[in-house]
Enzyme design. Structure first.
Site, short mmCIF file in Angstrom:
data_model
loop_
_atom_site.label_atom_id
_atom_site.label_comp_id
_atom_site.label_asym_id
_atom_site.label_seq_id
_atom_site.Cartn_x
_atom_site.Cartn_y
_atom_site.Cartn_z
CE1 TYR A 141 6.10 -13.07 -5.51
CE2 TYR A 141 4.63 -14.74 -4.59
CZ TYR A 141 5.90 -14.31 -4.92
OH TYR A 141 6.96 -15.12 -4.70
CG ASP A 166 8.26 -10.45 -2.77
OD1 ASP A 166 8.98 -9.58 -3.31
OD2 ASP A 166 8.63 -11.14 -1.82
CD GLU A 189 6.53 -18.48 -5.58
OE1 GLU A 189 6.04 -17.70 -4.75
OE2 GLU A 189 7.73 -18.49 -5.86
#
Length: 288
Positions: free
Chosen positions: A118, A136, A35
């Site tokens: 996010y 996102d 991520e």
DNA sequence: CAGCCGTGGGA
DNA sequence: TTCCCAAGGCT
């Protein structure tokens, strides 16, 4: 159960990319690393660096035990190297505050360096199967088209967007998690920013934007960031010299990397302020 | 909160 | 070739 769930989940089951951080055996740390790397960097470029990173640092504690400069070096050319610094800082915090285990709660995740709304949601959902809206850029674009009849979402996430996304989550945790990753994948592969492939979309028949005749984006102009000659490019050149050198680098080596002295000074100073570079002596510099 | 923070590839 | 990005975060 929304009538959107079945077609989207079915499409994902048939078309999802086989990415390492999506493997059922992937650790929460693997998801976390992915991520951070995927914040503004395409999947294709992340794949090899992510694999090398997990090989070298299989746990947050392993990364935390090394200097932050090693993280910056291993980050390579993924871009936005402050993310490497933040990932290292997050590893330290996870080691110190969470016993070396990536926390599962949104609030605990959100409190870590480099983790915003996010990323906190993504880790909670994809690594820990929590039920939480993941907003996102892909999900926002898909939902804006599907439900809002507009081409692109507003600049910042609105309360309405979040409410709609949350209301649309399937009831079961695991199904909700798959739903979120499916919406992201749909946005990445089919409902793309330019040239959406509506012929391949499992919910084209329900898409408000398509049914409205694809009205063009009418919001405020979206600025294109220039790059050539900017401080970002200059910082990138300077940091590349440090990254590619085994140890310290002389001031002369850095001077050779960028022609404009004034801009070069400013950028070196900002790199020092950011903690991406340290001064090791009167005329030498290195990664932290 | 708009601007800043890298990079390399596809159209 | 030039343009436009690509799973954001921070201030």
């Amino acid at each position: 159960m929304s009538d959107l769930h079945e077609p989207v989940l079915g499409w994902y089951d048939a078309h999802a990319r086989d990415l390492p951080w999506r493997d059922p055996s992937a650790s929460a740390w693997s998801v976390t690393v992915s991520e951070f790397m995927l914040q503004q960097t395409p999947v294709a470029r992340v794949l090899p660096v992510h694999a090398a990173w997990l090989e070298r640092w299989p746990t947050p504690a392993a990364l935390a035990s090394e200097p932050a400069g090693e993280a910056v070096r291993a980050w390579g050319r993924l871009g936005y190297p402050r993310r490497a610094l933040r990932l290292h800082a997050a590893a330290v915090a996870i080691t110190e505050r969470h016993g070396g285990e990536v926390p599962a709660g949104y609030d605990d995740l959100r409190a870590l360096p480099g983790i915003g709304d996010y990323t906190a949601a993504a880790i909670a959902v994809f690594a820990h199967t929590r039920r939480h809206a993941v907003l996102d850029t892909n999900v926002r674009r898909v939902l804006t088209r599907l439900l809002g009849a507009r081409e692109l979402p507003p600049t910042a996430v609105t309360v309405g967007e979040r409410a709609r996304a949350t209301a649309l989550l399937p009831d079961e945790d695991a199904t909700a998690a798959t739903w979120s990753v499916a919406l992201m994948e749909l946005g990445a592969l089919v409902c793309t920013a330019a040239r959406p492939r509506c012929g391949e979309c499992p919910v084209a028949d329900a898409c408000a934007w398509r049914l409205a005749g694809y009205p063009a984006y009418d919001g405020p102009p979206r600025r294109v960031q220039t790059y050539d000659g900017t401080d970002r490019q200059c910082r990138g050149r300077l940091l590349a010299v440090l990254r590619d050198a085994p140890g310290q680098v002389s001031r002369a080596r850095l001077d050779a990397a960028w022609p404009g002295a004034e801009q070069r000074e400013r950028c070196l100073r900002s790199l020092l302020e950011d903690g991406l570079v340290i001064r090791t002596s009167e005329n030498t510099y290195a990664l932290p």
